[in-house]
Design an enzyme around this catalytic site. Structure first.
Site, PDB file in Angstrom:
ATOM      1  N   HIS A 141       0.807  -1.216   0.000  1.00  8.45           N
ATOM      2  CA  HIS A 141       0.000   0.000   0.000  1.00  8.45           C
ATOM      3  C   HIS A 141       0.846   1.274   0.000  1.00  8.45           C
ATOM      4  CE1 HIS A 141      -3.412  -2.475   2.121  1.00  8.45           C
ATOM      5  NE2 HIS A 141      -3.327  -2.735   0.836  1.00  8.45           N
TER       6      HIS A 141
HETATM    7  C1  LIG Z   1       0.214  -7.536  -4.785  1.00  7.47           C
HETATM    8  C2  LIG Z   1      -0.729  -6.416  -4.387  1.00  7.47           C
HETATM    9  C3  LIG Z   1      -1.822  -6.706  -3.558  1.00  7.47           C
HETATM   10  C4  LIG Z   1      -2.678  -5.674  -3.181  1.00  7.47           C
HETATM   11  N1  LIG Z   1      -3.844  -5.995  -2.525  1.00  7.47           N
HETATM   12  C5  LIG Z   1      -4.777  -5.036  -2.332  1.00  7.47           C
HETATM   13  C6  LIG Z   1      -6.074  -5.372  -1.847  1.00  7.47           C
HETATM   14  O1  LIG Z   1      -6.398  -6.541  -1.601  1.00  7.47           O
HETATM   15  N2  LIG Z   1      -6.964  -4.362  -1.673  1.00  7.47           N
HETATM   16  C7  LIG Z   1      -6.643  -3.063  -1.948  1.00  7.47           C
HETATM   17  O2  LIG Z   1      -7.486  -2.182  -1.735  1.00  7.47           O
HETATM   18  N3  LIG Z   1      -5.434  -2.721  -2.410  1.00  7.47           N
HETATM   19  C8  LIG Z   1      -4.511  -3.675  -2.657  1.00  7.47           C
HETATM   20  N4  LIG Z   1      -3.318  -3.343  -3.212  1.00  7.47           N
HETATM   21  C9  LIG Z   1      -3.013  -1.920  -3.427  1.00  7.47           C
HETATM   22  C10 LIG Z   1      -3.786  -1.281  -4.582  1.00  7.47           C
HETATM   23  O3  LIG Z   1      -3.934  -2.193  -5.650  1.00  7.47           O
HETATM   24  C11 LIG Z   1      -3.048  -0.007  -5.024  1.00  7.47           C
HETATM   25  O4  LIG Z   1      -3.001   0.895  -3.933  1.00  7.47           O
HETATM   26  C12 LIG Z   1      -3.712   0.709  -6.190  1.00  7.47           C
HETATM   27  O5  LIG Z   1      -3.913  -0.184  -7.258  1.00  7.47           O
HETATM   28  C13 LIG Z   1      -2.825   1.875  -6.647  1.00  7.47           C
HETATM   29  O6  LIG Z   1      -3.369   2.459  -7.795  1.00  7.47           O
HETATM   30  P1  LIG Z   1      -2.556   3.531  -8.644  1.00  7.47           P
HETATM   31  O7  LIG Z   1      -3.470   4.005  -9.711  1.00  7.47           O
HETATM   32  O8  LIG Z   1      -1.947   4.526  -7.736  1.00  7.47           O
HETATM   33  O9  LIG Z   1      -1.321   2.733  -9.278  1.00  7.47           O
HETATM   34  P2  LIG Z   1      -1.316   1.442 -10.190  1.00  7.47           P
HETATM   35  O10 LIG Z   1      -2.627   0.749 -10.157  1.00  7.47           O
HETATM   36  O11 LIG Z   1      -0.116   0.663  -9.817  1.00  7.47           O
HETATM   37  O12 LIG Z   1      -1.178   2.012 -11.681  1.00  7.47           O
HETATM   38  C14 LIG Z   1      -0.058   2.632 -12.218  1.00  7.47           C
HETATM   39  C15 LIG Z   1      -0.022   2.300 -13.708  1.00  7.47           C
HETATM   40  O13 LIG Z   1       0.863   3.177 -14.363  1.00  7.47           O
HETATM   41  C16 LIG Z   1       1.671   2.443 -15.264  1.00  7.47           C
HETATM   42  N5  LIG Z   1       2.915   3.200 -15.437  1.00  7.47           N
HETATM   43  C17 LIG Z   1       3.802   3.515 -14.476  1.00  7.47           C
HETATM   44  N6  LIG Z   1       4.823   4.240 -14.992  1.00  7.47           N
HETATM   45  C18 LIG Z   1       4.558   4.392 -16.313  1.00  7.47           C
HETATM   46  C19 LIG Z   1       5.254   5.036 -17.379  1.00  7.47           C
HETATM   47  N7  LIG Z   1       6.410   5.684 -17.180  1.00  7.47           N
HETATM   48  N8  LIG Z   1       4.714   4.983 -18.623  1.00  7.47           N
HETATM   49  C20 LIG Z   1       3.528   4.344 -18.832  1.00  7.47           C
HETATM   50  N9  LIG Z   1       2.833   3.714 -17.852  1.00  7.47           N
HETATM   51  C21 LIG Z   1       3.347   3.738 -16.602  1.00  7.47           C
HETATM   52  C22 LIG Z   1       1.858   1.115 -14.556  1.00  7.47           C
HETATM   53  O14 LIG Z   1       2.301   0.106 -15.432  1.00  7.47           O
HETATM   54  C23 LIG Z   1       0.491   0.886 -13.965  1.00  7.47           C
HETATM   55  O15 LIG Z   1      -0.366   0.235 -14.868  1.00  7.47           O
HETATM   56  C24 LIG Z   1      -2.430  -4.334  -3.604  1.00  7.47           C
HETATM   57  C25 LIG Z   1      -1.337  -4.055  -4.425  1.00  7.47           C
HETATM   58  C26 LIG Z   1      -0.497  -5.077  -4.832  1.00  7.47           C
HETATM   59  C27 LIG Z   1       0.651  -4.772  -5.756  1.00  7.47           C
END
Ligand SMILES: Cc1cc2nc3c(=O)[nH]c(=O)nc-3n(C[C@H](O)[C@H](O)[C@H](O)COP(=O)(O)OP(=O)(O)OC[C@H]3O[C@@H](n4cnc5c(N)ncnc54)[C@H](O)[C@@H]3O)c2cc1C
Length: 534
Positions: free
Chosen positions: A471
């Site tokens: 997280h």
């Molecule tokens: C293994 C795991 C288990 C988890 N379990 C839970 C759970 O059970 N419940 C829960 O609520 N949360 C859980 N989480 C946490 C939750 O999924 C994250 O907090 C949330 O998905 C974050 O969203 P975000 O949009 O910030 O980033 P992300 O969803 O990580 O998205 C970022 C995106 O940007 C892309 N990206 C990054 N840099 C670039 C670039 N330079 N060029 C192009 N694309 C790029 C990445 O490839 C990715 O697709 C878990 C996370 C993980 C990894």
């Protein structure tokens, strides 16, 4: 490349929601750029495939942290989704909104738009909650389901032991205090990522363009305004421009990295890597926060999912059940029950999250490949996680090359209050474990037990064994002041026009539970702010 109104970097939990919301106006052209590929793999769509994507570098950035002094200098493994849906395509699917005071703390840190009242009404817009009897609450695009009697039967003993030590029951565990069955972002037995819920339906629109396998290297800034991005695709470099805004949604590790590579960050850090300074913002990459959990593993007196999933014939039977009915262990998160509770009655808020899973496993590493292997005996686990750690870490660059992974310094357990949380959480587990209901499940404990450790021993055990709950947040913190924060409460980057960061990196403080739901809520509400030109 053609000009767009908006360019969104990253099709993760936040980016997919933004792409759908902004392209709902057919006069608005949106380009979504994602470093990973499509999300049509079986193990992404199948909930228990979590164990397969966890180490799969084809869909996962698979980061390692720097040695973490607070965790006995161990290097943590930090998976992050690199695929459509981002981390919502590889996460454990637990849906939890956070607690009201988490968001009131966002508001009191200078972000009044994000108080609990506003946040709660936003949640209601995204949720489509399906009870175990099929009743539906809410008409939002994100399906959240109650696993009901698909949960393993050790749930009964877990709830009995919690009740014995006066932890309240929470029959609707999407938020609030108490223990119960976790709700999961699963729709009809398949993972409901933000790609499934938001992006795929919106891709039918002609005004939404998606490019996958695109690594964005830099945001283009001219005269203080973001104008587009530079990206690599199959070895060639491209520039693409937009009329309105660039939105960075790369997640808590990659968003600060991209800002720094673009010359937006701490001048000392940029200088160290020879990056020209476009916008000196010292907060970029700082304020990193994460949840840590400690797991107690047991050999169980009853059959658990290990018995079904460890032998090949059990896997085949579970596979057949899944194909025929979309039910059974493959249709579930590994985290089936738990909740948010007070470690002692005098705490102002629930301060500890519990997870109980009818499954146990170990990690096997061969060369540079690791995999989770289910234990060949009946096993189950109990984990606890302090909810609001005060320690802060940092994301730094290792060089100025977009292909290099950033350096992750978690900064765990630097604040004495965090050690107090560990002791209180450990003692709470001790009380739970000692109940007769819990004891009836234990054949043999497989690691150190809290009743055998004094307070210093509990802390040492945590430092030796605890791991991230995945997280990370806070590295582009939202706040009013450019000395300490990176974006304002409208998520506009301080000092650079037409540039926003919208993802988990902007959380000023961690929410008490899991972070996917708050990220989706944040993106949904931010889209409204953008549309209303706030
Ligand atoms: C293994 C795991 C288990 C988890 N379990 C839970 C759970 O059970 N419940 C829960 O609520 N949360 C859980 N989480 C946490 C939750 O999924 C994250 O907090 C949330 O998905 C974050 O969203 P975000 O949009 O910030 O980033 P992300 O969803 O990580 O998205 C970022 C995106 O940007 C892309 N990206 C990054 N840099 C670039 C670039 N330079 N060029 C192009 N694309 C790029 C990445 O490839 C990715 O697709 C878990 C996370 C993980 C990894």
């Amino acid at each position: 490349l053609t000009d767009f109104d908006y360019i969104i970097v990253g099709a993760g939990s936040a980016g997919c929601v933004l792409a759908e919301r902004l392209s709902a106006d057919k006069h608005t052209n949106v380009l979504l750029l994602e470093a990973g590929g499509k999300d049509n793999k079986f193990w992404i769509q199948t909930p228990l495939g979590y164990g397969r994507t966890y180490y799969d570098k084809r869909v996962n950035w698979s980061y390692s942290t720097a040695p973490d002094p607070g965790l006995s200098n161990r290097q943590g493994y930090w998976p992050r989704g690199k695929v459509l849906g981002g981390s919502s395509s590889i996460n454990a699917m637990v849906y939890f909104r956070g607690l009201p005071h988490d968001f009131d703390d966002w508001a009191s840190a200078g972000n009044p738009l994000w108080n609990w009242q506003s946040v709660e009404s936003e949640y209601k817009k995204i949720e489509n909650i399906v009870d175990s009897n099929g009743a539906i609450h809410g008409g939002g695009p994100l399906t959240i389901s109650d696993p009901g009697n698909n949960c393993h039967s050790i749930q009964r003993e877990f709830l009995q032991s919690a009740s014995k030590i006066n932890l309240p029951h929470n029959p609707n565990l999407i938020g609030g205090e108490g223990v119960g069955r976790y709700r999961m972002t699963i729709r009809k037995g398949r993972r409901c990522s933000t790609a499934s819920a938001f992006l795929h339906p919106a891709l039918k629109r002609p005004n939404l363009s998606l490019m996958t396998q695109v690594n964005v290297k830099r945001v283009l800034v001219e005269n203080g305004k973001a104008t587009g991005v530079v990206f690599d695709r199959r070895g060639s470099e491209y520039k693409v421009y937009c009329r309105r805004e660039v939105i960075v949604s790369g997640g808590a590790i990659n968003s600060p990295k991209l800002l720094m590579l673009s010359g937006i960050g701490d001048p000392a850090e940029l200088h160290r890597h020879g990056i020209p300074i476009i916008n000196p913002l010292p907060g970029v990459g700082k304020n990193l926060q994460d949840h840590l959990a400690l797991t107690y593993t047991y050999r169980c007196t009853r059959k658990t999912l290990n018995n079904r999933l460890a032998p090949w014939w059990g896997k085949a039977a579970a596979g057949a059940q899944y194909f025929l009915t979309r039910r059974g262990p493959l249709a579930m998160s590994i985290n089936q029950f738990g909740g948010l509770v007070r470690s002692s009655a005098d705490r102002d808020y629930p301060d500890t999250q519990l997870y109980c899973s009818p499954l146990s496993y170990t990690t096997r590493t061969r060369g540079d490949r690791s995999e989770s292997v289910i234990d060949p005996f009946p096993g189950f686990i109990l984990s606890y996680q302090p909810c609001r750690p005060l320690s802060r870490g940092r994301i730094r660059l290792v060089n100025n090359k977009p292909d290099s992974a950033p350096a992750i310094h978690p900064g765990s357990l630097q604040e004495p209050e965090d050690l107090d949380d560990i002791v209180r959480g450990g003692r709470l587990c001790e009380r739970l474990i000692q109940t007769s209901a819990f004891q009836s499940l234990i054949d043999e404990p497989l690691n150190s037990q809290p009743d055998q450790l004094d307070d210093m021993g509990l802390v040492e055990d945590f430092k030796q064994r605890a791991a991230t709950v995945y997280h990370p947040i806070g590295t582009c913190r939202m706040g009013p002041d450019s000395d300490n924060s990176v974006v304002d409460q409208h998520l506009r980057v301080h000092g650079t026009e037409n540039l926003r960061v919208i993802d988990a990196s902007v959380f000023p403080n961690l929410t008490s539970g899991n972070t996917n739901a708050p990220t989706i809520m944040l993106a949904h509400r931010s889209a409204e702010l953008i549309i209303n030109n706030a």
